[in-house]
Scaffold this active site. Structure first.
Site, PDB file in Angstrom:
ATOM      1  N   ARG A  55     -72.601   5.241 -24.492  1.00 42.35           N
ATOM      2  CA  ARG A  55     -71.323   4.663 -24.044  1.00 42.35           C
ATOM      3  C   ARG A  55     -70.322   5.774 -23.710  1.00 42.35           C
ATOM      4  NH1 ARG A  55     -69.000   0.084 -27.670  1.00 42.35           N
ATOM      5  NH2 ARG A  55     -67.658  -0.091 -25.826  1.00 42.35           N
ATOM      6  N   HIS A 103     -58.945  -0.185 -31.851  1.00 38.69           N
ATOM      7  CA  HIS A 103     -60.364  -0.121 -32.218  1.00 38.69           C
ATOM      8  C   HIS A 103     -60.886   1.308 -32.191  1.00 38.69           C
ATOM      9  CE1 HIS A 103     -61.114  -4.645 -31.197  1.00 38.69           C
ATOM     10  NE2 HIS A 103     -60.368  -4.465 -32.262  1.00 38.69           N
ATOM     11  N   CYS A 111     -65.310  11.834 -40.066  1.00 34.83           N
ATOM     12  CA  CYS A 111     -66.267  12.175 -41.135  1.00 34.83           C
ATOM     13  C   CYS A 111     -66.240  11.058 -42.176  1.00 34.83           C
ATOM     14  CB  CYS A 111     -65.868  13.506 -41.791  1.00 34.83           C
ATOM     15  SG  CYS A 111     -66.875  13.886 -43.254  1.00 34.83           S
ATOM     16  N   CYS A 133     -64.890  19.317 -44.154  1.00 31.05           N
ATOM     17  CA  CYS A 133     -65.516  19.417 -45.490  1.00 31.05           C
ATOM     18  C   CYS A 133     -66.920  19.996 -45.443  1.00 31.05           C
ATOM     19  CB  CYS A 133     -65.554  18.024 -46.151  1.00 31.05           C
ATOM     20  SG  CYS A 133     -66.754  16.882 -45.415  1.00 31.05           S
ATOM     21  N   LEU A 197     -59.939 -12.453 -15.541  1.00 35.60           N
ATOM     22  CA  LEU A 197     -60.814 -12.951 -14.472  1.00 35.60           C
ATOM     23  C   LEU A 197     -60.812 -14.473 -14.470  1.00 35.60           C
ATOM     24  CD1 LEU A 197     -62.705 -11.979 -12.254  1.00 35.60           C
ATOM     25  CD2 LEU A 197     -64.607 -12.145 -13.864  1.00 35.60           C
ATOM     26  N   ALA A 212     -58.873  -7.701 -12.522  1.00 36.33           N
ATOM     27  CA  ALA A 212     -57.723  -6.899 -12.980  1.00 36.33           C
ATOM     28  C   ALA A 212     -57.228  -5.958 -11.887  1.00 36.33           C
ATOM     29  CB  ALA A 212     -58.119  -6.097 -14.215  1.00 36.33           C
TER      30      ALA A 212
HETATM   31  N1  APR Z   1     -60.904  -8.332 -14.424  1.00 33.95           N
HETATM   32  C1  APR Z   1     -60.248  -9.007 -15.401  1.00 33.95           C
HETATM   33  N2  APR Z   1     -60.866  -9.604 -16.456  1.00 33.95           N
HETATM   34  C2  APR Z   1     -62.209  -9.467 -16.510  1.00 33.95           C
HETATM   35  C3  APR Z   1     -62.964  -8.786 -15.532  1.00 33.95           C
HETATM   36  C4  APR Z   1     -62.251  -8.196 -14.460  1.00 33.95           C
HETATM   37  N3  APR Z   1     -62.882  -7.521 -13.478  1.00 33.95           N
HETATM   38  N4  APR Z   1     -64.275  -8.868 -15.873  1.00 33.95           N
HETATM   39  C5  APR Z   1     -64.336  -9.559 -17.030  1.00 33.95           C
HETATM   40  N5  APR Z   1     -63.103  -9.928 -17.409  1.00 33.95           N
HETATM   41  C6  APR Z   1     -62.694 -10.677 -18.605  1.00 33.95           C
HETATM   42  C7  APR Z   1     -63.682 -11.741 -19.029  1.00 33.95           C
HETATM   43  O1  APR Z   1     -63.383 -12.974 -18.385  1.00 33.95           O
HETATM   44  C8  APR Z   1     -63.439 -11.816 -20.534  1.00 33.95           C
HETATM   45  O2  APR Z   1     -62.387 -12.730 -20.820  1.00 33.95           O
HETATM   46  O3  APR Z   1     -62.649  -9.744 -19.664  1.00 33.95           O
HETATM   47  C9  APR Z   1     -62.966 -10.412 -20.888  1.00 33.95           C
HETATM   48  C10 APR Z   1     -64.033  -9.596 -21.606  1.00 33.95           C
HETATM   49  O4  APR Z   1     -64.252 -10.214 -22.859  1.00 33.95           O
HETATM   50  P1  APR Z   1     -65.173  -9.443 -23.929  1.00 33.95           P
HETATM   51  O5  APR Z   1     -66.427  -9.019 -23.263  1.00 33.95           O
HETATM   52  O6  APR Z   1     -65.234 -10.324 -25.131  1.00 33.95           O
HETATM   53  O7  APR Z   1     -64.374  -8.106 -24.262  1.00 33.95           O
HETATM   54  P2  APR Z   1     -63.125  -7.960 -25.241  1.00 33.95           P
HETATM   55  O8  APR Z   1     -62.277  -9.186 -25.221  1.00 33.95           O
HETATM   56  O9  APR Z   1     -62.475  -6.660 -24.924  1.00 33.95           O
HETATM   57  O10 APR Z   1     -63.832  -7.835 -26.695  1.00 33.95           O
HETATM   58  C11 APR Z   1     -62.976  -7.621 -27.788  1.00 33.95           C
HETATM   59  O11 APR Z   1     -64.904  -7.289 -29.205  1.00 33.95           O
HETATM   60  O12 APR Z   1     -67.005  -6.406 -29.338  1.00 33.95           O
HETATM   61  C12 APR Z   1     -65.700  -6.245 -29.746  1.00 33.95           C
HETATM   62  O13 APR Z   1     -64.633  -4.240 -30.308  1.00 33.95           O
HETATM   63  C13 APR Z   1     -65.168  -4.949 -29.223  1.00 33.95           C
HETATM   64  O14 APR Z   1     -62.981  -4.459 -28.368  1.00 33.95           O
HETATM   65  C14 APR Z   1     -64.062  -5.376 -28.276  1.00 33.95           C
HETATM   66  C15 APR Z   1     -63.678  -6.747 -28.793  1.00 33.95           C
END
Ligand code: APR
Length: 227
Positions: A55, A103, A111, A133, A197, A212
């Site tokens: 990642r 996060h 560590c 350490c 989205l 976005a």
């Molecule tokens: N533009 C805008 N929104 C988008 C786009 C885009 N191009 N592509 C996807 N999305 C939206 C999706 O519709 C969804 O609502 O982004 C969101 C992604 O949701 P997740 O995959 O659940 O990601 P996130 O909400 O950041 O997850 C929160 O979960 O796994 C943990 O720690 C991790 O920080 C993360 C947390």
């Protein structure tokens, strides 16, 4: 006007970093219990470090998109608190400062023995020693895993409760405590806007759907035109 913004993986999706819960999302390819929990790290630290090495390499190769750059412009002109669930540095590359990473960050190491945190942009190996350490075998990414306490929560909640507007961008609103931020805003009588989205289903006063890279710059230009 003070604007408190929360972003999630959707704001970095068009930079090629993918999301977690969309089709082909990260959690459809990996078992989060194995790679994003303290138990997973205890069971197989090398596997966890490899997951974040992959990642981190993707994030190093990624470039900010129009949404990151628009938020950078907004922060330069407005009193803005940018709170992100994302562990990449694309908001900073897009010009934002003082980004609140609740996060953690792919580009910091922690560590697990002494709690020391240091910048780390390369691959991590379980044989790495802590520079503070000297312990070997306890290096991990400075990332908040499931079951751990997010960082900077007091600062984030205070910024949202004191804002004139709370904007949620690119997050599914499924992981707490960030998923509860919109309710904190509503309880504090802060106006709420979602740019996503597709509507996440959270209780927002206004929702603008779209990628976005389109809806965020449009909203920022609208705000800056009023300033
Ligand atoms: N533009 C805008 N929104 C988008 C786009 C885009 N191009 N592509 C996807 N999305 C939206 C999706 O519709 C969804 O609502 O982004 C969101 C992604 O949701 P997740 O995959 O659940 O990601 P996130 O909400 O950041 O997850 C929160 O979960 O796994 C943990 O720690 C991790 O920080 C993360 C947390």
């Amino acid at each position: 006007m003070h604007i408190a913004i929360l972003t999630g993986a959707g704001v970095s999706a068009e930079s090629g970093l993918g999301t977690f819960r969309d089709r082909d999302g990260l959690w459809t390819q990996f078992d989060l219990a194995e790679v994003a929990t303290p138990e997973g790290y205890a069971r197989d630290p090398a596997k966890v470090l490899d997951f974040y090495n992959m990642r981190r390499a993707n994030a190093r190769d990624a470039t900010p998109n129009a949404a990151h750059e628009a938020l950078g412009r907004l922060g330069a002109a407005h009193d803005m608190s940018l709170i992100t669930q994302n562990i990449d540095d694309l908001h900073e590359q897009g010009g934002a400062t003082g980004v609140i990473h609740i996060h953690g960050s792919l580009f910091e190491a922690l560590c697990a023995a002494c709690g020391h945190v240091w910048p780390h942009r390369g691959d991590m190996d379980i044989g790495d020693a802590c520079p503070a350490c000297g312990t070997v075998g306890t290096v991990r990414p400075n990332i908040v895993w499931f079951g751990e306490i997010p960082y900077h929560m007091d600062e984030a909640v205070a910024a949202i409760a004191a804002a004139d507007l709370f904007v949620s961008i690119g997050t599914s609103g499924t992981v707490y405590p960030a998923a509860g931020f919109v309710e904190i805003a509503r309880e504090a009588r802060v106006r709420t806007l979602e740019l996503n989205l597709e509507a996440s289903g959270g209780r927002f006063d206004e929702v603008r759907e779209g990628p976005a890279s389109e809806v965020v710059p449009a909203w920022v230009e609208e705000l800056l035109a009023k300033a």
